[in-house]
Design a protein around this motif. Structure first.
Motif, short mmCIF file in Angstrom:
data_model
loop_
_atom_site.label_atom_id
_atom_site.label_comp_id
_atom_site.label_asym_id
_atom_site.label_seq_id
_atom_site.Cartn_x
_atom_site.Cartn_y
_atom_site.Cartn_z
N VAL A 50 0.92 -1.13 0.05
CA VAL A 50 0.08 -0.01 0.01
C VAL A 50 0.92 1.23 0.08
CG1 VAL A 50 -1.74 1.44 1.37
CG2 VAL A 50 -1.99 -1.28 1.17
N GLU A 52 0.84 5.13 0.60
CA GLU A 52 0.02 6.20 1.21
C GLU A 52 0.53 7.55 1.23
OE1 GLU A 52 -1.73 3.46 5.07
OE2 GLU A 52 0.16 4.85 5.39
N ARG A 65 -4.69 6.53 -0.17
CA ARG A 65 -3.92 5.02 -0.29
C ARG A 65 -4.24 4.51 -1.77
NH1 ARG A 65 -6.32 5.41 4.86
NH2 ARG A 65 -4.57 5.05 6.56
#
Length: 72
Positions: A50, A52, A65
């Protein structure tokens, strides 16, 4: 360019690349025309990550995200 043509100013941009809860890398993204953040990442191996993005607009912190799947 002063970053104000879009009607708002993005402050304190940063990014974090995570695998689960583990931070893999972090840094400051390139900010283009106060509307687009760009990073080049190097995930260490195949898997799910992920990415971010953290930034401030009008005194509020925003988080975006992006799910990334790296294949061999």
């Amino acid at each position: 360019y002063n970053g104000r043509q879009s009607g708002f100013t993005v402050g304190n941009p940063r990014y974090v690349l995570k695998s689960g809860y583990k931070e893999i890398e972090s840094g400051i993204p390139a900010l283009n025309y106060n509307t687009e953040m760009t990073v080049i990442i190097e995930p260490p191996q195949a898997g799910n990550y992920v990415l971010e993005f953290y930034y401030e607009i009008g005194g509020e912190t925003w988080i975006q995200r992006v799910a990334i799947n790296v294949r061999e």
